[in-house]
Design a protein around this motif. Structure first.
Motif, PDB file in Angstrom:
ATOM      1  N   ALA A  34     150.961  10.180 107.763  1.00  0.00           N
ATOM      2  CA  ALA A  34     149.656   9.710 107.316  1.00  0.00           C
ATOM      3  C   ALA A  34     149.799   9.054 105.950  1.00  0.00           C
ATOM      4  CB  ALA A  34     148.675  10.875 107.240  1.00  0.00           C
ATOM      5  N   ASN A  35     148.893   8.148 105.658  1.00  0.00           N
ATOM      6  CA  ASN A  35     148.905   7.438 104.387  1.00  0.00           C
ATOM      7  C   ASN A  35     147.466   7.049 104.081  1.00  0.00           C
ATOM      8  OD1 ASN A  35     149.548   5.842 102.174  1.00  0.00           O
ATOM      9  ND2 ASN A  35     151.296   4.900 103.189  1.00  0.00           N
ATOM     10  N   ASP A  36     146.891   7.620 103.054  1.00  0.00           N
ATOM     11  CA  ASP A  36     145.498   7.356 102.705  1.00  0.00           C
ATOM     12  C   ASP A  36     145.437   7.060 101.212  1.00  0.00           C
ATOM     13  OD1 ASP A  36     142.675   7.384 103.570  1.00  0.00           O
ATOM     14  OD2 ASP A  36     142.525   8.983 102.092  1.00  0.00           O
ATOM     15  N   LEU A  37     145.031   5.834 100.861  1.00  0.00           N
ATOM     16  CA  LEU A  37     145.092   5.367  99.479  1.00  0.00           C
ATOM     17  C   LEU A  37     143.764   4.759  99.045  1.00  0.00           C
ATOM     18  CD1 LEU A  37     146.733   4.428  96.905  1.00  0.00           C
ATOM     19  CD2 LEU A  37     147.213   2.342  98.197  1.00  0.00           C
ATOM     20  N   ILE A  38     143.348   5.107  97.829  1.00  0.00           N
ATOM     21  CA  ILE A  38     142.207   4.466  97.182  1.00  0.00           C
ATOM     22  C   ILE A  38     142.640   4.100  95.766  1.00  0.00           C
ATOM     23  CG2 ILE A  38     139.856   4.744  96.306  1.00  0.00           C
ATOM     24  CD1 ILE A  38     139.423   6.855  98.495  1.00  0.00           C
ATOM     25  N   VAL A  39     142.409   2.841  95.393  1.00  0.00           N
ATOM     26  CA  VAL A  39     142.621   2.374  94.027  1.00  0.00           C
ATOM     27  C   VAL A  39     141.281   1.818  93.543  1.00  0.00           C
ATOM     28  CG1 VAL A  39     143.872   0.791  92.505  1.00  0.00           C
ATOM     29  CG2 VAL A  39     145.029   1.763  94.505  1.00  0.00           C
ATOM     30  N   LEU A  40     140.775   2.369  92.448  1.00  0.00           N
ATOM     31  CA  LEU A  40     139.509   1.904  91.888  1.00  0.00           C
ATOM     32  C   LEU A  40     139.778   1.119  90.617  1.00  0.00           C
ATOM     33  CD1 LEU A  40     137.406   5.166  92.252  1.00  0.00           C
ATOM     34  CD2 LEU A  40     137.546   3.235  93.840  1.00  0.00           C
ATOM     35  N   GLY A  41     139.088   0.007  90.477  1.00  0.00           N
ATOM     36  CA  GLY A  41     139.233  -0.823  89.295  1.00  0.00           C
ATOM     37  C   GLY A  41     137.889  -1.167  88.688  1.00  0.00           C
ATOM     38  N   SER A  42     137.907  -1.935  87.619  1.00  0.00           N
ATOM     39  CA  SER A  42     136.680  -2.286  86.905  1.00  0.00           C
ATOM     40  C   SER A  42     135.791  -3.261  87.670  1.00  0.00           C
ATOM     41  CB  SER A  42     137.029  -2.881  85.533  1.00  0.00           C
ATOM     42  OG  SER A  42     137.808  -4.056  85.697  1.00  0.00           O
ATOM     43  N   ARG A  43     136.356  -3.977  88.657  1.00  0.00           N
ATOM     44  CA  ARG A  43     135.567  -4.947  89.421  1.00  0.00           C
ATOM     45  C   ARG A  43     135.735  -4.817  90.922  1.00  0.00           C
ATOM     46  NH1 ARG A  43     137.571 -10.137  86.511  1.00  0.00           N
ATOM     47  NH2 ARG A  43     139.025  -9.720  88.153  1.00  0.00           N
ATOM     48  N   GLY A  44     136.386  -3.777  91.386  1.00  0.00           N
ATOM     49  CA  GLY A  44     136.574  -3.647  92.828  1.00  0.00           C
ATOM     50  C   GLY A  44     137.463  -2.477  93.170  1.00  0.00           C
TER      51      GLY A  44
END
Length: 120
Positions: free
Chosen positions: A96-106
């Motif tokens: 399994a591979n579950d990724l979230i990257v949060l940034g200042s505009r998206g």
């Protein structure tokens, strides 16, 4: 041959370099691999290296939890305020591979976690 892990980390790095999320500040990532020599620890270290490339280099603090063979959880912080929560697991079941990257505009979302039959 490039692994799926390498392809994903490169694609995320390119999306960040292209400015698609603005300034990245949070990474939450879970990876489960089949049992392998070294267990979960090498995967956790690779995840931390990738998060460092996305969030601005080496973290200033890393807390480590778990057992190297089965599951390792890393909580890392960067000087500019970014943070990552990384979980690497090694054991039975589908990878399994579950990724979230949060940034200042998206944000970037990637999920490849198999469904569990009958909710069990």
């Amino acid at each position: 041959m490039e692994s799926a892990f390498e392809k994903l980390t490169e694609a995320v790095g390119q999306a960040i370099a292209d400015g698609r999320v603005g300034v990245p500040s949070v990474v939450r990532w879970y990876v489960r691999t089949k049992p392998a020599k070294g267990g979960a620890a090498p995967t956790a270290e690779s995840m931390l290296d990738a998060a460092g490339a996305w969030l601005g280099g080496k973290p200033v603090a890393v807390q480590r939890f778990g057992k190297d063979e089965a599951q390792v959880v890393l909580h890392a912080k960067w000087a500019a305020g970014a943070a990552a929560m990384l979980t690497a697991a090694s054991g039975r079941g589908e990878p399994a591979n579950d990724l979230i990257v949060l940034g200042s505009r998206g944000s970037i979302y990637f999920g490849r976690t198999p469904e569990v039959a009958n909710g069990t």
